[in-house]
Write an enzyme that holds these catalytic residues in place. Structure first.
Site, short mmCIF file in Angstrom:
data_model
loop_
_atom_site.label_atom_id
_atom_site.label_comp_id
_atom_site.label_asym_id
_atom_site.label_seq_id
_atom_site.Cartn_x
_atom_site.Cartn_y
_atom_site.Cartn_z
N THR A 139 5.76 59.32 33.20
CA THR A 139 5.26 60.45 33.99
C THR A 139 5.08 61.69 33.11
O THR A 139 4.20 62.51 33.37
CB THR A 139 6.19 60.80 35.18
OG1 THR A 139 7.52 60.96 34.70
CG2 THR A 139 6.16 59.73 36.24
N ASP B 174 2.39 50.61 30.19
CA ASP B 174 1.25 51.34 29.63
C ASP B 174 1.06 51.20 28.12
O ASP B 174 0.07 51.66 27.57
CB ASP B 174 1.37 52.83 29.98
CG ASP B 174 2.78 53.36 29.72
OD1 ASP B 174 3.30 53.13 28.61
OD2 ASP B 174 3.36 53.97 30.62
N HIS C 2 8.06 44.34 32.41
CA HIS C 2 7.02 44.10 33.43
C HIS C 2 5.64 43.86 32.83
O HIS C 2 4.64 43.97 33.52
CB HIS C 2 7.00 45.28 34.42
CG HIS C 2 8.27 45.41 35.19
ND1 HIS C 2 8.76 46.60 35.66
CD2 HIS C 2 9.18 44.49 35.56
CE1 HIS C 2 9.91 46.41 36.29
NE2 HIS C 2 10.19 45.13 36.23
N CYS D 95 -7.64 35.09 30.56
CA CYS D 95 -8.38 34.28 31.52
C CYS D 95 -7.41 33.29 32.16
O CYS D 95 -6.64 32.63 31.47
CB CYS D 95 -9.50 33.52 30.82
SG CYS D 95 -10.30 32.31 31.89
N CYS E 10 -14.11 35.99 32.69
CA CYS E 10 -14.07 35.49 31.31
C CYS E 10 -15.49 35.18 30.83
O CYS E 10 -16.24 34.50 31.51
CB CYS E 10 -13.21 34.22 31.26
SG CYS E 10 -13.18 33.42 29.65
N SER F 231 16.24 55.90 37.61
CA SER F 231 17.41 56.07 38.48
C SER F 231 18.20 54.76 38.56
O SER F 231 19.17 54.66 39.29
CB SER F 231 16.95 56.52 39.87
OG SER F 231 15.89 55.70 40.30
N ASN G 47 18.38 61.78 32.71
CA ASN G 47 17.57 61.63 33.92
C ASN G 47 17.59 62.95 34.68
O ASN G 47 18.54 63.73 34.56
CB ASN G 47 18.16 60.50 34.79
CG ASN G 47 17.15 59.97 35.78
OD1 ASN G 47 15.97 59.79 35.44
ND2 ASN G 47 17.57 59.72 37.00
ZN ZN Z 1 -11.91 31.57 30.37
#
Ligand code: ZN
Length: 254
Positions: free
Chosen positions: A28, A108, A123, A131, A162, A204, A226
């Site tokens: 952020t 990101d 993540h 693809c 693709c 958090s 934090n």
């Molecule tokens: Zn493909």
């Protein structure tokens, strides 16, 4: 604040194996809003009639591909975002041999852009896409190019296709209902287990699997940075209630 910065500087100076665990607050400060925040939820429901968690789920991806990409491209992709002082400070600590790994919940890729090498992306990353049929890898700019998003009749959509086989291209981002990557989790667990200092910032600590991972830490100093309290505050050796970029930037002279 001054006293706490000095305490953190001393902890870093005395450490040889720091691990940083970061959450949405790290991003952020690069003007990437947290889609899980109250504002993020409100905006999603206003425009799409669905929560971010619903639209970013595996089953929604399968059943509503066009809406998924509409939400995803407009709310999770920030192509002009730049690393902030937190990213730069952590890259500097790694280059000095102090920091061994970054474990992040963000997708990101800003840590790598700042120069960090050992980054465990729990993540996934918006920068990597594959693809679903042939596995061909694609970068972010490919999936954002309108010319690469057409259906079989050549009609423009938001769904990246693709160029080799015509399959759908999917971001390497862990959707809700999907499992985290075993290798990434194991790497994060090993890094945290072997750390002498764990700095947790911009989270958090309520989002899975953050809380569980922190329990693997058995080192000397747990530092929490934090803006608000967390459920782990009582375990910390040092708590700084402030913006992560400001704190790390000051400590590392950035
Ligand atoms: Zn493909």
């Amino acid at each position: 604040m001054r006293k706490e910065i000095e305490q953190l500087a001393k902890i870093i100076n005395d450490s040889n194996s720091i691990v940083f665990f970061g959450g949405a607050g790290v991003s952020t400060e690069s003007n990437i809003p947290d889609f899980r925040s109250e504002t993020g939820l409100y905006n999603a429901v206003q425009k799409y009639g669905q929560s971010p968690e619903t639209m970013l789920s595996h089953s929604f991806f399968n059943g509503h591909l066009e809406t998924f990409y509409d939400y995803y491209k407009n709310n999770l992709i920030y192509t002009n975002a730049k690393p902030n002082k937190a990213h730069l400070a952590l890259a500097k600590l790694e280059s000095e041999g102090k920091l061994k790994a970054i474990v992040t919940q963000n997708i990101d890729g800003l840590h790598q852009l700042a120069g960090s090498k050992a980054v465990y992306e729990l993540h996934g990353s918006v920068l990597r896409n594959n693809c679903m049929r042939c596995g061909e890898p694609y970068d972010l700019s490919y999936i954002m190019q309108p010319g690469n998003c057409k259906d079989k009749e050549g009609i423009k959509t938001l769904i990246p296709v693709c160029k080799k086989c015509g399959g759908t291209v999917k971001p390497d981002v862990v959707l809700y209902e999907e499992c985290l990557d075993d290798h990434v989790i194991q790497g994060a667990v090993d890094a945290i287990s072997n750390a002498d200092t764990l700095i947790v910032g911009g989270t958090s600590l309520v989002v899975y699997p953050a809380a569980g991972l922190i329990n693997y830490f058995h080192g000397k100093s747990l530092v929490l940075i934090n803006k608000s309290q967390t459920q782990y505050d009582h375990k910390a050796n040092l708590i700084i209630y402030d913006a992560i970029g400001k704190v790390l930037g000051e400590v590392c002279g950035i």
